[in-house]
Motif scaffolding. Sequence first.
Motif, mmCIF file in Angstrom:
data_model
loop_
_atom_site.group_PDB
_atom_site.id
_atom_site.type_symbol
_atom_site.label_atom_id
_atom_site.label_comp_id
_atom_site.label_asym_id
_atom_site.label_seq_id
_atom_site.Cartn_x
_atom_site.Cartn_y
_atom_site.Cartn_z
ATOM 1 N N MET A 1 66.159 4.989 43.113
ATOM 2 C CA MET A 1 64.744 5.118 42.330
ATOM 3 C C MET A 1 64.338 6.371 41.820
ATOM 4 S SD MET A 1 61.800 3.156 44.451
ATOM 5 C CE MET A 1 62.087 3.096 46.391
ATOM 6 N N ARG A 2 63.644 6.287 41.090
ATOM 7 C CA ARG A 2 63.138 7.677 40.344
ATOM 8 C C ARG A 2 61.524 7.906 40.798
ATOM 9 N NH1 ARG A 2 64.709 11.458 36.411
ATOM 10 N NH2 ARG A 2 62.905 11.769 34.988
ATOM 11 N N ILE A 3 61.349 8.839 41.550
ATOM 12 C CA ILE A 3 59.930 8.826 42.439
ATOM 13 C C ILE A 3 59.323 10.202 41.848
ATOM 14 C CG2 ILE A 3 58.903 9.131 44.661
ATOM 15 C CD1 ILE A 3 61.422 7.694 45.745
ATOM 16 N N GLY A 4 58.045 9.986 41.449
ATOM 17 C CA GLY A 4 57.234 11.145 41.051
ATOM 18 C C GLY A 4 56.314 11.578 42.158
ATOM 19 N N TYR A 30 68.737 8.832 50.735
ATOM 20 C CA TYR A 30 68.673 7.613 49.974
ATOM 21 C C TYR A 30 69.192 7.947 48.414
ATOM 22 C CZ TYR A 30 65.217 6.137 53.482
ATOM 23 O OH TYR A 30 64.853 5.737 54.954
ATOM 24 N N GLY A 31 69.408 8.787 48.199
ATOM 25 C CA GLY A 31 70.183 9.088 46.756
ATOM 26 C C GLY A 31 68.979 8.947 45.765
ATOM 27 N N HIS A 32 67.863 9.182 46.061
ATOM 28 C CA HIS A 32 66.999 9.014 44.785
ATOM 29 C C HIS A 32 66.561 10.482 44.093
ATOM 30 C CE1 HIS A 32 65.588 5.211 46.484
ATOM 31 N NE2 HIS A 32 65.024 5.588 47.913
ATOM 32 N N GLU A 33 65.773 10.052 42.879
ATOM 33 C CA GLU A 33 65.613 11.214 41.954
ATOM 34 C C GLU A 33 64.339 11.578 41.934
ATOM 35 O OE1 GLU A 33 67.025 10.673 38.158
ATOM 36 O OE2 GLU A 33 68.976 10.100 38.622
ATOM 37 N N PHE A 34 63.766 12.646 41.770
ATOM 38 C CA PHE A 34 62.457 13.108 41.900
ATOM 39 C C PHE A 34 61.968 13.792 40.654
ATOM 40 C CE2 PHE A 34 63.746 12.571 46.045
ATOM 41 C CZ PHE A 34 62.593 11.855 46.589
ATOM 42 N N VAL A 35 60.969 13.615 40.107
ATOM 43 C CA VAL A 35 60.125 14.442 39.129
ATOM 44 C C VAL A 35 58.816 15.009 39.854
ATOM 45 C CG1 VAL A 35 58.863 14.153 36.923
ATOM 46 C CG2 VAL A 35 60.917 12.789 37.472
ATOM 47 N N GLY A 36 58.486 16.075 39.567
ATOM 48 C CA GLY A 36 57.278 16.934 39.964
ATOM 49 C C GLY A 36 56.261 16.700 38.916
ATOM 50 N N ASP A 91 57.333 6.460 30.684
ATOM 51 C CA ASP A 91 58.344 7.387 29.766
ATOM 52 C C ASP A 91 59.151 8.290 30.450
ATOM 53 O OD1 ASP A 91 56.895 6.459 27.388
ATOM 54 O OD2 ASP A 91 55.728 8.509 27.008
ATOM 55 N N ASN A 92 58.773 8.596 31.692
ATOM 56 C CA ASN A 92 59.490 9.186 32.729
ATOM 57 C C ASN A 92 60.386 8.655 33.539
ATOM 58 O OD1 ASN A 92 58.807 12.359 32.335
ATOM 59 N ND2 ASN A 92 56.962 11.459 32.324
ATOM 60 N N GLY A 93 60.352 7.435 33.188
ATOM 61 C CA GLY A 93 61.267 6.270 33.876
ATOM 62 C C GLY A 93 60.909 6.213 35.538
ATOM 63 N N ILE A 94 59.567 6.533 35.893
ATOM 64 C CA ILE A 94 59.158 6.663 37.402
ATOM 65 C C ILE A 94 58.974 5.008 37.762
ATOM 66 C CG2 ILE A 94 57.278 7.351 38.835
ATOM 67 C CD1 ILE A 94 58.865 9.819 37.603
ATOM 68 N N GLY A 290 56.040 13.607 55.492
ATOM 69 C CA GLY A 290 56.619 13.466 54.243
ATOM 70 C C GLY A 290 57.900 12.735 54.608
ATOM 71 N N LEU A 291 58.572 12.790 55.628
ATOM 72 C CA LEU A 291 59.912 11.914 56.010
ATOM 73 C C LEU A 291 59.467 10.294 55.932
ATOM 74 C CD1 LEU A 291 61.524 14.088 58.833
ATOM 75 C CD2 LEU A 291 62.006 13.698 56.515
ATOM 76 N N HIS A 292 58.182 10.289 56.560
ATOM 77 C CA HIS A 292 57.938 8.884 56.811
ATOM 78 C C HIS A 292 57.591 8.374 55.358
ATOM 79 C CE1 HIS A 292 58.168 7.568 61.063
ATOM 80 N NE2 HIS A 292 58.184 9.053 61.009
ATOM 81 N N ALA A 293 56.867 9.343 54.263
ATOM 82 C CA ALA A 293 56.414 8.816 53.181
ATOM 83 C C ALA A 293 57.485 8.597 52.223
ATOM 84 C CB ALA A 293 55.634 9.946 52.167
ATOM 85 N N ILE A 294 58.746 9.089 52.370
ATOM 86 C CA ILE A 294 59.747 8.764 51.481
ATOM 87 C C ILE A 294 60.469 7.439 52.119
ATOM 88 C CG2 ILE A 294 61.303 10.268 52.427
ATOM 89 C CD1 ILE A 294 61.490 9.522 48.707
#
Length: 341
Positions: A1-4, A30-36, A91-94, A290-294
Amino acid sequence: MRIGVLTGGGDCPGLNAVIRAVVRKGVSTYGHEFVGFRDGWRGPLEGLTRPLGIPEVRGILPRGGTILGSSRTNPFKIEGGVERIKANLADNGIDALIAIGGEDTLGVASKLTDLGVNVIGVPKTIDNDLGATDYTFGFDTAVNIAMEAIDRLHTTAESHHRTLVVEVMGRHAGWIALHAGLAGGANVILLPERNFDIEQVAAYVEKRFQTQYAPIIVVAEGATPLEGQMQLSSQDKDAFGHVRLGGIGQWLAAEIEERTGKEARTVVLGHIQRGGTPTAFDRVLATRIGLHAIDAAHDGDFGKMVALRGTDITRVPLADATRELKTVPPERYTEAEVFFG
Ligand code: F6P
């Protein structure tokens, strides 16, 4: 997943600890990607992003503020705001958005959920006034800063035989004033939840002087006297319609001086309460949140907010998060009244 990820509203010690935990677990487990997204809802609204990976979150655990920036932008107050957010997320693939904020930020998150955006909420406020969670990170730090200030003010107040009024944050809820006042041994604590009688406050001050100690009054910025209007230094409003508070401390000092004939001064702690490094309690709480949010994002459990219940982190519907403001119950104030005067 790509997560903002975004942080909205007033900043709060522990925001960076949440961001770090989300990214560390999200990437490594989990191997996710992030965008701030920068500056609260302004980020997705205007497509303002910054890289957010493990290198970007190194060393931020003890840092106050937020590496993502914050704002009080309300996309529902901006023409076409929701459509612009949806377009920028696409556009950011979120695939999902983690929104870290208080009442206002989470209110927007809840409405966006209803409009089909995949959002997970993280509660944040130094005011500790969100209904669906027992404590919010940032509160413990703010209380400790205020307590330390009160400790220092006791000795100077006594040396000068004067009253010191300490104005702390708390627009609708007096949690910071109550906890800092109790921890710091204040002689009177004034909260937004209970209109105060200035004559009674002056009587407490007199009593304190009679015992050769100097009075310390802790007042929440949203507290109001019985007979008067809320004292405001300005009528400016932000994008969520909140009046900028501040001024009750000055008013109190003037009234007390007039009634007692003894000098009274005011210290407004203001943003000092929000700045700087979080306490250990807040770092641990923010990290666990934070751990539970992801985990929630990974599970696709959208429309939820992670919350502290007792010592456990749970998930509650985002709509519940902002339904009710958690104010100080009357019996909690009564406990503190034993020490007044
Ligand atoms: O929401 C937290 C809070 O600290 C309130 O207690 C206070 O009224 C408000 O933020 C002030 O924030 P700002 O000055 O950033 O608008």
